[in-house]
Write a protein that holds these residues in place. Structure first.
Motif, PDB file in Angstrom:
ATOM      1  N   LEU A   1       2.747  -6.914  -3.890  1.00 38.39           N
ATOM      2  CA  LEU A   1       2.792  -6.188  -5.154  1.00 38.39           C
ATOM      3  C   LEU A   1       2.131  -7.016  -6.255  1.00 38.39           C
TER       4      LEU A   1
ATOM      5  N   ILE B   1       3.939   2.315 -10.592  1.00 38.51           N
ATOM      6  CA  ILE B   1       4.893   3.016  -9.719  1.00 38.51           C
ATOM      7  C   ILE B   1       5.765   3.949 -10.559  1.00 38.51           C
TER       8      ILE B   1
ATOM      9  N   ASP C   1      -7.794  -1.225  -7.639  1.00 42.55           N
ATOM     10  CA  ASP C   1      -7.870  -2.533  -6.985  1.00 42.55           C
ATOM     11  C   ASP C   1      -6.640  -2.834  -6.136  1.00 42.55           C
ATOM     12  N   GLN C   2      -5.645  -1.975  -6.202  1.00 45.54           N
ATOM     13  CA  GLN C   2      -4.457  -2.154  -5.347  1.00 45.54           C
ATOM     14  C   GLN C   2      -4.316  -0.991  -4.364  1.00 45.54           C
TER      15      GLN C   2
ATOM     16  N   GLU D   1      -4.694  -0.667  -1.300  1.00 48.83           N
ATOM     17  CA  GLU D   1      -3.963  -0.905  -0.051  1.00 48.83           C
ATOM     18  C   GLU D   1      -2.451  -0.788  -0.254  1.00 48.83           C
ATOM     19  N   ALA D   2      -1.995  -1.007  -1.491  1.00 45.32           N
ATOM     20  CA  ALA D   2      -0.558  -0.908  -1.763  1.00 45.32           C
ATOM     21  C   ALA D   2      -0.083   0.542  -1.800  1.00 45.32           C
ATOM     22  N   TRP D   3      -0.978   1.449  -2.158  1.00 43.53           N
ATOM     23  CA  TRP D   3      -0.540   2.849  -2.277  1.00 43.53           C
ATOM     24  C   TRP D   3      -1.318   3.798  -1.355  1.00 43.53           C
TER      25      TRP D   3
ATOM     26  N   GLU E   1      -0.675   4.479   1.707  1.00 41.30           N
ATOM     27  CA  GLU E   1       0.320   5.296   2.402  1.00 41.30           C
ATOM     28  C   GLU E   1       1.607   5.316   1.574  1.00 41.30           C
ATOM     29  N   ILE E   2       2.156   6.501   1.402  1.00 40.95           N
ATOM     30  CA  ILE E   2       3.349   6.664   0.566  1.00 40.95           C
ATOM     31  C   ILE E   2       4.479   7.263   1.398  1.00 40.95           C
ATOM     32  N   GLU E   3       5.666   6.765   1.149  1.00 40.12           N
ATOM     33  CA  GLU E   3       6.867   7.392   1.697  1.00 40.12           C
ATOM     34  C   GLU E   3       7.769   7.709   0.504  1.00 40.12           C
TER      35      GLU E   3
END
Lengths: 442, 120
Positions: B22, B30, B100-101, B103-105, B107-109
């Protein structure tokens, strides 16, 4: 949740910056807990008239569908003049971007044809606009010109069920007492109407006072109380023919407050003999009766649980009218109402989970609901006089009588959602009271 | 009745996301993402808790045919339909997420739990 988020933020603040190349393991997990409660916007372009005779009917059917859905308070129609896409053929591909652009979440497309014999065919499809796909399968209903409103209600029922997951209720009827004339010389007739107040048919004349009509489980018969003989007596009326018979009429006895058992074969009612009122059961076919209560108090307003095993009723055995539940065959009754005030006219929900009632407290009348054990009492309305609730066949909506104050006071029918939302008057051409909501029609 | 603030499994799982994954200001986007979806979520009466997984494009739009329910059987419920509609409707122009992030978002659950936030 907020505490957790703060914790995440602290952790994040301690972390070193990451680059786009750094990989996370697993999906980002987010919890959504606070939605909005607002009517779901839908679009219903005028159904395509597929024959020349269908032009007017296509418009009318579309309007009834829109009215049914918006009338629930759960949906909001996007006006047709805001539509971008035009539907000119029932099978045309749906232009989802155009419907998304006006924020339509559901789209109803239909076609209507009428042939020379008067046969009406209505087809419809329901779309989830933002998913870009159909919800359920398209359906077709066939009927007659005279029955066009029922076809419209059938379409609405399908749409309502698919969007809410609830059982439908639009294609249903209500029997009630139509009232005309001044309060001190009011004329009362039994009448039947569609759930929305349309298609009123009168079942009796106004020669005698009639009270408390109650539909049979199948909707083919109506029980009611009439003063035709000078005493209140219970009659059963065939809805199709308006033919009627008096039930269990001994001279000098007063019988009233009848209601069908779920089997449609027996009824429960109040009978007054020797100044005492108790509950009785009657098998219509055999005429056999049995007494269910034997107290010196007044027992009345019985209503069966949907499985037929129990009866909720009103009794003043404690000193004030309260609600009690007992086995359908009689026996020990359990008091379920304990709030301040007087409780009456309990009616068991068709779902079996709630009991609707009238409550009088501090000079005001209320329609309310409670669990069948008396817990979680909720008052849904308040006025000078609200009384006599009846359930929609899906157990989501309650209709009742509201009477206004004074010599010019009049009765009218109102409905309210079991959440207490969407209180509104049901349009009737005369004054109206004592509604009984029938089953969903076949 | 308001449910007590017991942490649900998805929230605990969120806490266990590797810290290094993160970035600075993570909670801002978020929170923004959450608020955007909440704005469009109209939970049906009696709605059940439903978990929806989906993939995201780099431009912040949802990969429409990637939406799935956990468990799979929930896909037939109006709870899932309302959740899916919320994700798609409010994301039609793309969610405001830091490129730029990605990869963090990617895939979402997302857990939709009407019992936590509202009166039932």
């Amino acid at each position: 949740m907020r505490v957790v988020l703060a914790f995440v933020a602290i952790l994040a603040g301690l972390a070193a910056p990451v680059t786009a190349q750094e990989e996370r393991s697993g999906p980002l997990r987010i919890e959504i807990t606070e939605g909005v409660i607002e009517p779901l916007p839908f679009a219903v372009p005028t159904f395509v008239a597929e024959t020349a005779q269908a032009q007017e009917m296509a418009v009318n059917i579309t309007r009834v569908i829109a009215s049914d859905l918006t009338g629930t308070g759960l949906f909001r129609e996007i006006p047709q003049d805001a539509h971008i896409a035009r539907v000119t053929a029932f099978s045309s591909p749906v232009q989802f971007p155009d419907w998304k652009a006006i924020n339509a979440q559901a789209l109803i497309v239909g076609g209507v044809s009428v042939d020379d014999s008067g046969k009406v065919v209505v087809r419809f499809r329901l779309y989830d606009v933002f998913a870009g796909q159909e919800m359920g399968q398209g359906l077709q209903f066939v009927g007659t010109v005279d029955g066009w409103r029922r076809i419209a209600h059938k379409v609405s029922d399908q749409v309502y069920s698919r969007l809410t997951g609830e059982d439908p209720y639009f294609d249903s009827r209500v029997v009630f007492v139509s009232e005309t004339g001044p309060k001190d010389a009011r004329q009362k007739r039994l009448a039947i109407m569609d759930y929305d107040g349309a298609n009123v048919t009168y079942l009796t004349d106004s020669a005698s006072i009639v009270l408390a009509p109650r539909f049979s489980p199948g909707g083919d018969r109506v029980l009611y109380t009439s003063y035709e003989s000078g005493f209140p007596k219970i009659y059963v009326l065939d809805v199709a023919t308006a033919g009627r018979n008096v039930l269990n009429a001994a001279d000098g006895e007063m019988s009233f407050a009848p209601r069908f058992a779920p089997n449609g074969q027996t009824i429960v009612y109040s009978l007054t003999t020797g100044g005492n009122t108790d509950l009785y059961q009657l098998n219509i076919a055999s005429g056999q009766t049995s007494r269910l209560t034997t107290t010196p108090s007044i027992e009345t307003a019985p209503s069966f649980s949907p499985d037929g095993s129990r009866i909720v009723f009103e009794s003043d055995r404690s000193g004030t009218p309260q609600l009690y539940v007992m086995p359908a065959s009689g026996g020990e009754a359990t008091r379920i109402s304990f709030g301040q005030g007087r409780y009456g006219t309990p009616v068991w929900s068709p779902r079996g989970d709630l009991i609707a009632f009238t409550k009088q407290s501090k000079g005001r009348f209320h329609i309310g609901v409670m669990r069948t054990d008396g817990s979680e009492e909720r008052l849904l309305t308040a006025s000078f006089l609200d009384e006599g609730p009846t359930w929609a066949p899906n157990g989501r909506v309650i209709m009742f009588t509201r009477e206004t104050q004074g010599a010019q006071g009049a009765s009218s029918l109102w409905s309210v959602d079991i959440t207490g939302r969407n209180l509104k008057q049901v349009r009737t051409e005369t004054g109206a009271s004592d509604p009984s909501w029938g089953p969903l029609q076949n | 009745m308001r449910r007590s603030a017991v942490l649900s499994a998805p929230v605990l799982a969120a806490l266990m996301v590797p810290v290094a994954a993160l970035g600075v200001g993570t909670s801002d986007w978020i929170d923004g993402f959450r608020t955007d979806v909440e704005r469009c979520w109209n939970p049906p009466e009696g709605s059940a808790v439903v978990i929806v997984t989906f993939g995201m494009n780099r431009d912040g739009t949802v990969i429409g045919d990637s939406l799935r329910s956990i468990p799979r059987e929930m896909a037939e419920t109006d709870s899932f339909t309302a959740a899916r509609r919320a994700i798609l409707r409010c994301g039609r122009d793309g969610y405001d997420l830091p490129p730029d992030q990605y990869e963090a978002w990617r895939e979402i659950e997302m857990t939709f739990d009407p019992l936590v936030g509202g009166e039932q």
